[in-house]
Design an enzyme around this catalytic site. Structure first.
Site, PDB file in Angstrom:
ATOM      1  CE  LYS A 214      -4.404  -1.751   1.649  1.00  6.46           C
ATOM      2  NZ  LYS A 214      -5.450  -1.711   2.688  1.00  6.46           N
ATOM      3  NE  ARG A 248      -7.863  -7.907   0.497  1.00  9.57           N
ATOM      4  CZ  ARG A 248      -7.431  -7.089  -0.462  1.00  9.57           C
ATOM      5  NH1 ARG A 248      -6.464  -6.217  -0.203  1.00  9.57           N
ATOM      6  NH2 ARG A 248      -7.968  -7.132  -1.664  1.00  9.57           N
TER       7      ARG A 248
END
Length: 268
Positions: A214, A248
């Site tokens: 991210k 995740r």
């Protein structure tokens, strides 16, 4: 908690949710899993490397993503869900915030609804989850990164998501919480969300941490998306220390190994 036909011991064990994006515009995998064969090969690889859940998404959720119709999203994800469920004995998650997509995915065999809006965008998603007695992952999100007290407000927002789930009939033992790294937060808030993920434990639900590749990692290390593995692994170590039950991730093997090593150290 039970997800699909598998029991998850979220009090003492740690589990990996492998990411399978079937989006042509996916920022994290370049859309390379947008065919049935490639998607199934990747699902098989993740399972072999230790994934406990396969998370399938048909619409990119990155900031500034292109919103697609429910019909298109359903057409992307349901064949993949059916194929994965028919070939592999593993729970499948649907990454969507749209009620009709959640309904179609659950009907196709999905076991968990992973909602980036925590059921606040479309409450039909909560209703579908309850209807199929599925599990859900409720992620923290806001339209703007404006808070009075960031951590306190994040917990309050999560309480609202839980209330929506409960009102729809979702059982407490089917709920997972996600601090929502990368959503409705600036870089400093994202770092704080990772560092203080354990504040969500006060609500009494297992926590999932999703930081893989991210922007908070890219911004912190000044690295492009394809060079963020080490940064991701650092956040995973912090998540293990903070008691997260689920992660995740894109890179299953590497995260699996670092979780095992971290837990071995913490056990002594």
């Amino acid at each position: 908690m039970r997800i699909g036909n598998r029991e998850f011991d979220t009090k003492s064990e740690t589990y990996l949710m492998g990411i399978l994006n079937v989006t042509p515009d996916s920022f994290s995998d370049g859309g390379k899993f947008n065919s049935m064969d490639s998607a199934l090969r990747h699902a098989e690889q993740m399972i072999e490397e230790g994934a406990d859940i396969v998370d399938i998404g048909g619409e990119s959720t990155r900031p500034g993503h292109v919103v697609i119709s429910e019909e298109e999203e359903i057409s992307r994800v349901t064949p993949i869900i059916e194929a994965v469920k028919s070939r592999f004995d593993i729970p499948v998650s649907i990454d969507t915030y749209k009620g009709n997509v959640a309904e179609a995915a659950l009907q196709a065999g999905a076991d968990l609804v992973n909602d980036i809006w925590g059921f606040k965008f479309d409450r039909k998603a909560a209703e579908a989850t309850a209807k199929y007695q599925a599990a859900c992952c409720l992620m923290h999100n806001r339209k703007e990164a404006v808070y009075d007290n960031f951590l306190e407000d994040m917990v309050k927002d999560m309480e609202e998501c839980v209330a929506i789930a409960r009102a729809a009939g979702v059982a407490d033992d089917k709920i997972i919480l996600d601090p929502g790294v990368g959503f409705g937060k600036n870089c400093e808030m994202n770092l704080a969300a990772i560092h203080h993920t354990d504040v969500l434990h006060q609500l009494g639900f297992p926590v999932l941490l999703g930081t893989s590749r991210k922007s908070v990692i890219g911004n912190t290390l000044n690295l492009p998306v394809d060079q963020r593995l080490e940064g991701t692994l650092a956040t995973t170590v912090i998540g293990v220390i903070k008691g997260c039950a689920f992660f995740r991730v894109h890179d299953v093997k590497e995260n699996k190994r670092i979780i095992q090593m971290t837990k071995a150290i913490l056990a002594h």
